[in-house]
Design a protein around this motif. Structure first.
Motif, short mmCIF file in Angstrom:
data_model
loop_
_atom_site.label_atom_id
_atom_site.label_comp_id
_atom_site.label_asym_id
_atom_site.label_seq_id
_atom_site.Cartn_x
_atom_site.Cartn_y
_atom_site.Cartn_z
N ALA A 1 38.08 44.03 53.65
CA ALA A 1 39.04 43.26 54.45
C ALA A 1 40.44 43.40 53.86
CB ALA A 1 38.61 41.79 54.48
N VAL A 2 40.53 43.32 52.55
CA VAL A 2 41.83 43.50 51.87
C VAL A 2 42.35 44.92 52.09
CG1 VAL A 2 42.90 43.70 49.59
CG2 VAL A 2 41.46 41.74 50.12
N ALA A 3 41.45 45.91 52.00
CA ALA A 3 41.85 47.31 52.19
C ALA A 3 42.40 47.55 53.59
CB ALA A 3 40.67 48.23 51.91
N PHE A 4 41.73 47.03 54.60
CA PHE A 4 42.18 47.22 55.98
C PHE A 4 43.52 46.55 56.22
CE2 PHE A 4 37.63 48.12 57.06
CZ PHE A 4 37.86 49.35 57.66
N LEU A 5 43.68 45.34 55.72
CA LEU A 5 44.94 44.62 55.92
C LEU A 5 46.09 45.32 55.20
CD1 LEU A 5 43.79 40.90 55.55
CD2 LEU A 5 44.61 42.02 57.63
N ALA A 6 45.84 45.75 53.97
CA ALA A 6 46.89 46.41 53.19
C ALA A 6 47.27 47.76 53.80
CB ALA A 6 46.42 46.61 51.75
N THR A 7 46.27 48.49 54.29
CA THR A 7 46.54 49.80 54.89
C THR A 7 47.29 49.67 56.21
OG1 THR A 7 44.51 50.68 53.89
CG2 THR A 7 45.49 51.95 55.70
N ALA A 8 46.94 48.65 56.99
CA ALA A 8 47.58 48.44 58.29
C ALA A 8 48.93 47.75 58.17
CB ALA A 8 46.66 47.61 59.18
N ILE B 1 36.26 54.95 60.57
CA ILE B 1 36.80 53.60 60.36
C ILE B 1 36.90 53.25 58.89
CG2 ILE B 1 36.47 51.14 60.83
CD1 ILE B 1 34.97 51.93 63.36
N THR B 2 35.82 53.50 58.15
CA THR B 2 35.73 53.06 56.75
C THR B 2 36.05 54.15 55.74
OG1 THR B 2 33.37 53.62 56.57
CG2 THR B 2 33.94 51.43 57.44
N GLY B 3 36.13 55.41 56.20
CA GLY B 3 36.35 56.49 55.25
C GLY B 3 35.06 57.02 54.67
N GLY B 4 33.93 56.47 55.11
CA GLY B 4 32.63 56.95 54.64
C GLY B 4 32.45 56.77 53.15
N ALA B 5 31.77 57.72 52.52
CA ALA B 5 31.51 57.64 51.08
C ALA B 5 32.80 57.75 50.26
CB ALA B 5 30.54 58.74 50.67
N ASP B 6 33.85 58.34 50.85
CA ASP B 6 35.12 58.46 50.14
C ASP B 6 35.84 57.13 50.03
OD1 ASP B 6 34.71 61.19 49.87
OD2 ASP B 6 35.71 61.64 51.78
N PRO C 1 46.83 50.40 48.97
CA PRO C 1 48.17 50.52 48.38
C PRO C 1 48.52 49.28 47.56
CG PRO C 1 48.30 50.10 50.74
CD PRO C 1 46.87 50.37 50.44
N ARG C 2 49.28 49.50 46.51
CA ARG C 2 49.64 48.38 45.65
C ARG C 2 50.54 47.40 46.40
NH1 ARG C 2 52.98 50.40 41.09
NH2 ARG C 2 51.06 51.55 40.62
N PRO C 3 50.14 46.16 46.50
CA PRO C 3 50.95 45.17 47.24
C PRO C 3 52.05 44.58 46.37
CG PRO C 3 48.96 44.14 46.43
CD PRO C 3 48.89 45.58 46.00
N ILE D 1 39.24 42.77 43.03
CA ILE D 1 38.86 44.10 42.54
C ILE D 1 39.42 45.20 43.43
CG2 ILE D 1 36.67 44.65 43.71
CD1 ILE D 1 35.49 45.16 40.91
N ALA D 2 39.61 44.91 44.72
CA ALA D 2 40.21 45.90 45.61
C ALA D 2 41.66 46.17 45.22
CB ALA D 2 40.14 45.40 47.06
N LEU D 3 42.38 45.12 44.85
CA LEU D 3 43.78 45.27 44.47
C LEU D 3 43.91 45.96 43.12
CD1 LEU D 3 45.22 41.79 45.53
CD2 LEU D 3 45.21 43.93 46.82
N VAL D 4 43.03 45.63 42.20
CA VAL D 4 43.11 46.20 40.85
C VAL D 4 42.70 47.67 40.86
CG1 VAL D 4 42.18 46.08 38.51
CG2 VAL D 4 42.72 43.98 39.76
N SER D 5 41.61 47.98 41.55
CA SER D 5 41.11 49.35 41.58
C SER D 5 41.99 50.25 42.46
CB SER D 5 39.67 49.38 42.12
OG SER D 5 38.82 48.59 41.32
N GLY D 6 42.58 49.68 43.49
CA GLY D 6 43.39 50.48 44.39
C GLY D 6 42.56 51.37 45.30
N HIS D 7 41.24 51.12 45.33
CA HIS D 7 40.35 51.95 46.13
C HIS D 7 39.04 51.21 46.31
CE1 HIS D 7 37.71 55.63 46.77
NE2 HIS D 7 38.64 55.74 47.70
N VAL D 8 38.48 51.25 47.52
CA VAL D 8 37.19 50.61 47.78
C VAL D 8 36.23 51.65 48.34
CG1 VAL D 8 38.16 48.32 48.14
CG2 VAL D 8 37.93 49.86 50.08
N THR D 9 34.97 51.57 47.96
CA THR D 9 33.94 52.49 48.42
C THR D 9 32.69 51.71 48.81
OG1 THR D 9 32.93 52.80 46.23
CG2 THR D 9 34.78 54.25 46.81
N PRO D 10 31.77 52.33 49.57
CA PRO D 10 30.52 51.65 49.94
C PRO D 10 29.68 51.23 48.74
CG PRO D 10 30.87 53.55 51.33
CD PRO D 10 31.91 53.63 50.24
#
Length: 316
Positions: free
Chosen positions: A64-71, A128-133, A138-140, A222-231
Motif C-alpha cells: 500500500a505504501v509502495a503504490f501510494l509513493a509510486t503514484a 500491477i505488482t511487478g511480480g517477483a521483482d 521512492p524515498r519520501p 520496512i517499505a520506506l527503509v528498504s526502498g523496495h517491496v517484493t512478494p
C-alpha cells in the motif's frame, strides 16, 4: 516492575547504539519492524492462538505504501505510515470475520492459506505488482523536508523506536484490561467465558484486528527503509519468522518480541556468515533450545535473573 526495567534498558541501548555504529541503523530499524509484527503474534498467543499468515498484513501495508509513493499520491513518510497501517487494519477486520470462527491448528492454517493466496497474486499480477521483482519505493519526505540517505535512515529509526514504544505500552495496557484478561480466558476455558455473557469470538476479533494493525505498522516502515517491496514479504517463511521471534523473545512481556527480533537478527547474521549452508538448521536448533530449556524466552530469562538479583539485594 521487571518489565519496566527490561524495557527501559532496551530502549536506552537502542537509542544510543546507532550514534556509535551508524552502519547498524537500518538493521535495528528492520528488527523493530519485525518486533512490531511479533508483538501482534504475542497478542494472539495470549488467547492460545497462533497465526502462520501474518505476512499477509505485513506485506499488504508495505505494498500500500509502495503504490501510494509510486503514484505520488502520498510522498510524505508521516502520511504513508499511518495510511499503510490503516490499510492492513481494514484487511484484518475483513479477514478476521472468517478466521475467528476457528481455533487451534485450523486458525493457524486458515491464516496461512489466505496469506499464500495473496503471495500468489503478488507474483502473478506482474503488470500491477511487478511480480517477483517487486516495486521500488521512492524515498519520501519527512515533515516536508527532503533528507539524504543517512539522515533519512537515522530519522526513520528514531521514529520507529518511538512508534514501537507507544505500541508496546498500548499492548501492555490492553493485556491488563478486561479485554486482555478475556483473551487469557479463551486460552484456559472458553466455555466459562461464554457463561459469563462474554462473546469469545468478539474478544478474539478485537485482538485479531489489533494484531493486524501492529503487523501493518511494521510493514509500512520496512517499505520506506528498504526502498523496495517484493512478494517475499507475504511468503509463509516470513510469517513463520514472526512466530519464531515471538517464541524466542517470550510472551511474558511486551519487550519480549523486540528482544527476540534483535536476537534473531544477530543469530541469522552470524549464522549466514559462518554457516551459510546450514543457517536454517542453526535457527531451528536455537528454537528447540528455547522451547525445551527456556520456554519463557529471552524475556523470561532476563526477568528471572533480575528477580534473583533483587532478592539478593533484599537479603543483604
Amino acid at each position: 516492575m521487571r518489565q519496566l526495567v527490561i524495557g527501559a534498558v532496551l530502549i536506552v541501548a537502542l537509542a544510543v547504539f546507532p550514534l556509535f555504529s551508524p552502519w547498524s541503523t537500518v538493521i535495528l530499524t528492520l528488527a523493530l519492524c519485525e518486533g512490531l509484527a511479533a508483538l501482534g503474534i504475542l497478542v494472539l498467543l495470549r488467547a492460545g492462538q497462533v497465526s502462520f499468515g501474518h505476512g499477509l498484513f505485513f506485506s499488504f501495508s508495505a505494498y500500500a505504501v509502495a503504490f501510494l509513493a509510486t503514484a505520488r499520491l502520498g510522498h510524505e513518510a508521516l502520511v504513508l505510515i499511518p495510511v499503510g497501517m490503516a490499510a492492513s487494519g481494514l484487511l484484518a477486520a475483513i479477514v478476521g470475520l472468517f478466521v475467528v470462527r476457528y481455533r487451534a491448528i485450523f486458525f493457524g492454517m486458515l491464516n496461512l492459506a489466505i496469506s499464500m493466496v495473496f503471495f500468489s497474486l503478488l507474483e502473478k499480477l506482474f503488470s500491477i505488482t511487478g511480480g517477483a521483482d517487486g516495486k521500488r519505493v521512492p524515498r519520501p519526505t519527512f515533515a516536508g523536508i527532503e533528507l539524504g540517505r543517512e539522515q533519512f535512515e537515522l530519522t526513520i529509526f528514531y521514529l520507529t523506536l518511538v512508534l514501537a514504544i507507544v505500541a508496546a505500552l498500548f499492548v501492555a495496557r490492553y493485556l491488563l484490561s478486561p479485554g486482555g484478561k478475556a483473551l487469557e480466558a479463551i486460552k484456559s476455558n472458553e466455555t466459562r467465558l461464554e457463561y459469563l455473557g462474554v462473546s469469545p469470538r468478539k474478544v478474539l476479533y478485537g485482538a485479531y484486528v489489533l494484531s493486524g494493525l501492529l503487523a501493518g505498522l511494521g510493514g509500512a516502515v520496512i517499505a520506506l527503509v528498504s526502498g523496495h517491496v517484493t512478494p517475499e514479504l507475504a511468503y509463509w517463511v516470513r510469517s513463520g519468522e514472526f512466530v519464531f521471534i515471538a517464541i524466542l523473545g517470550g510472551i511474558g512481556g511486551v519487550a519480549g518480541p523486540f528482544l527476540g527480533a534483535l536476537m534473531f537478527k544477530i543469530i541469522r547474521g552470524y549464522a549466514a556468515v559462518y554457516a551459510p549452508e546450514t543457517w536454517h538448521a542453526v535457527l531451528g536448533i536455537m528454537l528447540l533450545a528455547i522451547i525445551f530449556f527456556a520456554p519463557a524466552g529471552l524475556f523470561g530469562i532476563l526477568s528471572g535473573k533480575l528477580g534473583r538479583a533483587v532478592r539478593r539485594e533484599g537479603g543483604q
